[in-house]
Design an enzyme around this catalytic site. Structure first.
Site, PDB file in Angstrom:
ATOM      1  N   TYR A 151      48.330  37.118  45.036  1.00 38.95           N
ATOM      2  CA  TYR A 151      47.900  38.012  46.123  1.00 38.95           C
ATOM      3  C   TYR A 151      49.049  38.682  46.878  1.00 38.95           C
ATOM      4  O   TYR A 151      48.989  39.887  47.135  1.00 38.95           O
ATOM      5  CB  TYR A 151      46.930  37.277  47.070  1.00 38.95           C
ATOM      6  CG  TYR A 151      45.526  37.268  46.482  1.00 38.95           C
ATOM      7  CD1 TYR A 151      44.628  38.280  46.794  1.00 38.95           C
ATOM      8  CD2 TYR A 151      45.140  36.292  45.579  1.00 38.95           C
ATOM      9  CE1 TYR A 151      43.367  38.308  46.226  1.00 38.95           C
ATOM     10  CE2 TYR A 151      43.889  36.315  44.993  1.00 38.95           C
ATOM     11  CZ  TYR A 151      43.000  37.317  45.320  1.00 38.95           C
ATOM     12  OH  TYR A 151      41.753  37.354  44.744  1.00 38.95           O
ATOM     13  N   GLU A 207      37.852  31.840  45.935  1.00 36.39           N
ATOM     14  CA  GLU A 207      38.257  31.522  44.559  1.00 36.39           C
ATOM     15  C   GLU A 207      38.742  30.071  44.421  1.00 36.39           C
ATOM     16  O   GLU A 207      38.556  29.449  43.372  1.00 36.39           O
ATOM     17  CB  GLU A 207      39.323  32.531  44.095  1.00 36.39           C
ATOM     18  CG  GLU A 207      38.687  33.909  43.869  1.00 36.39           C
ATOM     19  CD  GLU A 207      39.662  35.082  43.807  1.00 36.39           C
ATOM     20  OE1 GLU A 207      40.865  34.859  43.562  1.00 36.39           O
ATOM     21  OE2 GLU A 207      39.205  36.229  44.005  1.00 36.39           O
TER      22      GLU A 207
HETATM   23  C1  HEM Z   1      39.026  43.022  39.082  1.00 36.22           C
HETATM   24  C2  HEM Z   1      39.302  43.790  43.852  1.00 36.22           C
HETATM   25  C3  HEM Z   1      43.305  41.072  44.045  1.00 36.22           C
HETATM   26  C4  HEM Z   1      43.510  41.217  39.225  1.00 36.22           C
HETATM   27  C5  HEM Z   1      38.750  43.425  40.363  1.00 36.22           C
HETATM   28  C6  HEM Z   1      37.600  44.200  40.737  1.00 36.22           C
HETATM   29  C7  HEM Z   1      37.679  44.426  42.053  1.00 36.22           C
HETATM   30  C8  HEM Z   1      38.878  43.794  42.545  1.00 36.22           C
HETATM   31  C9  HEM Z   1      36.675  45.195  42.899  1.00 36.22           C
HETATM   32  C10 HEM Z   1      36.488  44.668  39.777  1.00 36.22           C
HETATM   33  C11 HEM Z   1      35.478  43.553  39.657  1.00 36.22           C
HETATM   34  C12 HEM Z   1      34.278  43.923  38.814  1.00 36.22           C
HETATM   35  O1  HEM Z   1      33.641  44.900  39.129  1.00 36.22           O
HETATM   36  O2  HEM Z   1      34.001  43.233  37.841  1.00 36.22           O
HETATM   37  C13 HEM Z   1      40.406  43.101  44.328  1.00 36.22           C
HETATM   38  C14 HEM Z   1      40.773  42.995  45.726  1.00 36.22           C
HETATM   39  C15 HEM Z   1      41.909  42.232  45.779  1.00 36.22           C
HETATM   40  C16 HEM Z   1      42.237  41.866  44.414  1.00 36.22           C
HETATM   41  C17 HEM Z   1      40.020  43.632  46.891  1.00 36.22           C
HETATM   42  C18 HEM Z   1      42.727  41.802  46.962  1.00 36.22           C
HETATM   43  C19 HEM Z   1      42.251  41.486  48.135  1.00 36.22           C
HETATM   44  C20 HEM Z   1      43.712  40.883  42.743  1.00 36.22           C
HETATM   45  C21 HEM Z   1      44.905  40.171  42.358  1.00 36.22           C
HETATM   46  C22 HEM Z   1      44.982  40.234  40.996  1.00 36.22           C
HETATM   47  C23 HEM Z   1      43.811  40.964  40.535  1.00 36.22           C
HETATM   48  C24 HEM Z   1      45.862  39.467  43.327  1.00 36.22           C
HETATM   49  C25 HEM Z   1      46.060  39.670  40.100  1.00 36.22           C
HETATM   50  C26 HEM Z   1      47.230  40.156  39.996  1.00 36.22           C
HETATM   51  C27 HEM Z   1      42.315  41.740  38.774  1.00 36.22           C
HETATM   52  C28 HEM Z   1      41.985  41.915  37.373  1.00 36.22           C
HETATM   53  C29 HEM Z   1      40.689  42.421  37.326  1.00 36.22           C
HETATM   54  C30 HEM Z   1      40.255  42.545  38.704  1.00 36.22           C
HETATM   55  C31 HEM Z   1      42.899  41.615  36.188  1.00 36.22           C
HETATM   56  C32 HEM Z   1      39.868  42.784  36.076  1.00 36.22           C
HETATM   57  C33 HEM Z   1      39.895  44.228  35.928  1.00 36.22           C
HETATM   58  C34 HEM Z   1      40.259  44.771  34.604  1.00 36.22           C
HETATM   59  O3  HEM Z   1      41.212  44.306  33.980  1.00 36.22           O
HETATM   60  O4  HEM Z   1      39.595  45.742  34.243  1.00 36.22           O
HETATM   61  N1  HEM Z   1      39.512  43.183  41.479  1.00 36.22           N
HETATM   62  N2  HEM Z   1      41.302  42.404  43.566  1.00 36.22           N
HETATM   63  N3  HEM Z   1      43.071  41.325  41.615  1.00 36.22           N
HETATM   64  N4  HEM Z   1      41.255  42.120  39.539  1.00 36.22           N
HETATM   65 FE1  HEM Z   1      41.259  42.200  41.536  1.00 36.22          FE
END
Ligand code: HEM
Length: 405
Positions: A95, A137
């Protein structure tokens, strides 16, 4: 706790960030991957290329920021995203990395210094939002690891069987290499599969819904071969699984996750509507309902291009034939000559409200749907026009969530 002044700054600048949303998140990903190339192992490169993930992340950050003084209100959304993060192996330590690069992107795009009050306020707000995600989480990791048969992170599974289900869809039956029990799951949940494709610099992680009812000693995923269409490249992982993964091969899986699940406590009729490979979570729901709640009426409706690409048809027919409360309907967009000869479909064309009203006994039911985005928009529009209660409408996107408006 954020000060009232910080909350004011955040709320008044949400529209500014929204306006520059795509630029900021695009810059963010450039910075993130150049500073932390190891994260290319967790993000879906195809989603990146299409900008879908950018839009999802931007949308989530602004939605959270709008509720910064009452994050409780968005806990269901945080949980949905948290399931995806947990399934991918995103940890608390990721994060601050995302936070630093997001702030740097805001500074770059808006031309602000690191000490600008807007940048400082967003830094604080990101910390609060990140804490909400980390805490949700942490509970999910705890549960995944400590439930019976559960585990944290990725566990090796061996392909026991590979079964062709249609011209485009293949099922993999997966058993744990350690021979120990596997975690129960809720029908509708998915697993992440980690693919180490020879010649590829990074590993690729993809989510696939479990297409079998809970309670078996194996998991089953049913994977569609994704062919490049309208600018989208061929699916790297789906083609790899189809062409190169055979019985005996090992795939690392994370524990089942996801909040698109059948409400087993509800005894009202259920209507399951799928398009294409969107049928996988719904087949799991159908089988679970038939096994655990056989008196619950189920209408299952599946839309496919034609009978050649209609997967799991015999299985669904079999479940419906064995249970008088289950009715199955097929809608083929372009039936083949063979389909016409067999006459094994109920409608030619697309699903619309008029047809739904003829085959679904009542709008007082729980509706679940999954499929390609245009299909989802059409089904959602039809259900709303019919006046189905908001709380009775449940759906899941493939890949990052979007809008059905
Ligand atoms: C997916 C928001 C932090 C890695 C997502 C999705 C959202 C989101 C909205 C799409 C979920 C879905 O519709 O299935 C956020 C928010 C964060 C955050 C608001 C911080 C407060 C992080 C962090 C990481 C991360 C720290 C890691 C470095 C990912 C990955 C995906 C994802 C790998 C899958 C998306 C893909 O590869 O297409 N996140 N996220 N996120 N997030 Fe986050």
């Amino acid at each position: 706790m954020l000060s009232p002044a910080t909350i004011d700054t955040i709320k008044s600048t949400v529209p500014v960030l929204e306006k520059h949303g795509t630029d900021i998140t695009k810059r963010f990903y450039e910075l993130l991957f150049s500073n932390h190339p190891e994260l290319l192992n967790v993000f879906n490169h195809a989603n990146q290329k299409q900008g879908r993930q950018q839009a999802a992340l931007a949308g989530a950050v602004y939605a959270a920021a709008q509720h910064i003084d009452n994050l409780e209100a968005i806990i269901p959304v945080v949980k949905m995203i948290g399931h995806k993060h947990r399934s991918l192996g995103i940890k608390a330590e990721h994060y601050p990395i995302v936070g630093r690069n997001l702030l740097a992107a805001i500074q770059d795009v808006l031309g602000l210094s690191a000490t600008d009050p807007v940048v400082l306020a967003w830094g604080e707000a990101y910390g609060v939002i990140a804490d909400a995600f980390i805490s949700v989480e942490a509970d999910m990791y705890e549960q995944a690891e400590h439930q019976e048969g559960g585990w944290a992170d990725f566990r090796p599974f061996r392909v026991e069987r590979k079964v062709k289900e249609s011209d485009e869809i293949v099922s993999f039956y997966l058993v744990p290499v350690d021979g120990k029990p596997i975690a129960a799951f809720d029908p509708g949940q998915y697993v992440s599969v980690k693919a180490e494709i020879p010649g590829e610099p990074n590993v690729h992680i993809r989510q696939y819904s479990l297409s079998v009812a809970p309670g078996q000693p194996y998991y089953r995923i049913s994977v569609k071969r994704e062919s490049g269409l309208s600018g989208r490249p061929d699916g790297k992982v789906s083609n790899y699984l189809h062409d190169s993964i055979e019985p005996g091969d090992v795939l690392p899986l994370s524990a089942p996750a996801g909040s698109f699940t059948l409400d087993g406590g509800d005894s009202r009729p259920v209507v399951l509507i799928s398009g294409g490979v969107g049928l996988t979570p719904l087949v799991s729901m159908l089988r679970h309902s038939a096994q655990t709640n056989p008196s619950r009426p189920v209408t299952i409706i599946h839309a496919a291009r034609n009978g050649d690409v209609h997967a799991l048809k015999e299985e669904v027919k079999h479940v419906a034939a064995a249970n008088s409360g289950i009715a199955a309907y097929w809608c083929y967009e372009q039936p083949t000559e063979q389909d016409k000869e067999l006459g094994e479909y109920d409608r030619e064309g697309r699903i619309d409200l008029n047809w739904l009203q003829q085959i679904v006994p009542s709008k007082q039911a729980s509706f679940y749907f999954c499929g390609p985005v245009p299909f989802m928009k059409a089904v959602n529009g039809a259900l709303r026009e019919w006046g189905v209660e908001e709380a009775d409408i449940h759906y899941e996107f493939f890949g990052p969530s979007g809008s059905l408006d």
